[in-house]
Design an enzyme around this catalytic site. Structure first.
Site, short mmCIF file in Angstrom:
data_model
loop_
_atom_site.label_atom_id
_atom_site.label_comp_id
_atom_site.label_asym_id
_atom_site.label_seq_id
_atom_site.Cartn_x
_atom_site.Cartn_y
_atom_site.Cartn_z
N MET A 82 -2.62 3.55 -8.22
CA MET A 82 -3.96 3.46 -7.68
C MET A 82 -4.05 3.72 -6.21
O MET A 82 -4.87 3.08 -5.53
CB MET A 82 -4.52 2.06 -7.86
CG MET A 82 -4.69 1.69 -9.27
SD MET A 82 -3.24 0.85 -9.78
CE MET A 82 -3.73 0.37 -11.42
N PRO A 83 -3.26 4.57 -5.69
CA PRO A 83 -3.43 4.68 -4.24
C PRO A 83 -4.76 5.33 -3.88
O PRO A 83 -5.25 6.21 -4.58
CB PRO A 83 -2.26 5.56 -3.78
CG PRO A 83 -1.59 6.05 -5.00
CD PRO A 83 -2.21 5.45 -6.20
#
Lengths: 70, 70, 70, 70, 70, 70
Positions: free
Chosen positions: D1-2
């Site tokens: 989820m960056p």
């Protein structure tokens, strides 16, 4: 003192933003007891040519999907 | 290497921004010994329809206040 | 309603932060006429292994400089 | 989820942004095993009158350099 | 693809964060038709010695209020 | 002067961060001609209990997936 910053694609209108501000403020007040006057919600709207996901600009993803569906 | 990001309502002019940049840089250099060349100050200006406080868009708050005062 | 977010390397103490908060708030009040109660200053302190500049982690830059000077 | 947020001066075109999105996503997938569909890259482009470095707006720095070189 | 970043003072527990994530996601899905899988909510929790309001660290404000009330 | 802020879940080690810093800086220098000394990359690492996606904390998503797979 919460400050809520929402990065999202351009396209929400004023009424939609007002509704989201109401919802988020209501949640922070109810769940955490925050003072609404200290609760800020800021929208940073972004053009589809300035947002990438999956290695592509959103703009290109949309085009691709159209081609696939076409 | 401080990076200072200022979210604020639209309306500051160039001279005002220049003065704030000078003040903030001066403070970080004086208090923390930071290198001014590594000190960045970035303004993110926001429309009144994109900032909520107290559960309302700033725009609506302004209207409300005018009505109350009117 | 300005919100000022300061990303900086870990290491500032409480008194230094208090002084910076005072300076920045004073500047925004004086230059832009902001209400100090609506002026927020938030520090996000970062470890040297989580900040890169010039293609290297700050940590590595420091080591390199020591070797060069040694 | 960056989520990768890039603050930079205005001036990058669509192709340049697409190339940067590709590079950054490729790096996060290769180095950290991230899912590209969960990897977001957002550009926040800033006018030269809204970015300060070294105590001056970038705009003024450019002018100064021109004068020095002139 | 909205990304919602919440800067707030330390102190919310897991259940409170879960409830806020649910509320905010529900709002963005209902109002803007966003895909929940693309809706991210990130908490950045801040110590009272790293948040200033009204020209003072929150920590100092609390002390002051105690003295005033004492 | 680009400033790249990466919000991601905790878990990247020093070498991985160094590699990402190198990649991103290299991309911004090559594509946009940025000065590497003015290119900052900052990691904000977030606990799984402070990141929500799909209406759930990441922590809860992981548990759920384990149950589904178990």
């Amino acid at each position: 003192m919460p400050v809520v910053t929402i990065q999202l694609l351009k396209g929400a209108n004023r009424d939609q933003k007002a509704e989201i501000v109401r919802d988020i403020t209501e949640s922070l007040v109810r769940v955490l007891g925050k003072n609404p006057e200290n609760t800020h919600v800021v929208f940073h709207e972004v053009e589809p040519e300035s947002w990438g996901q999956g290695g592509l600009l959103v703009e290109a993803r949309r085009g691709r999907r159209t081609i696939e569906l076409g």
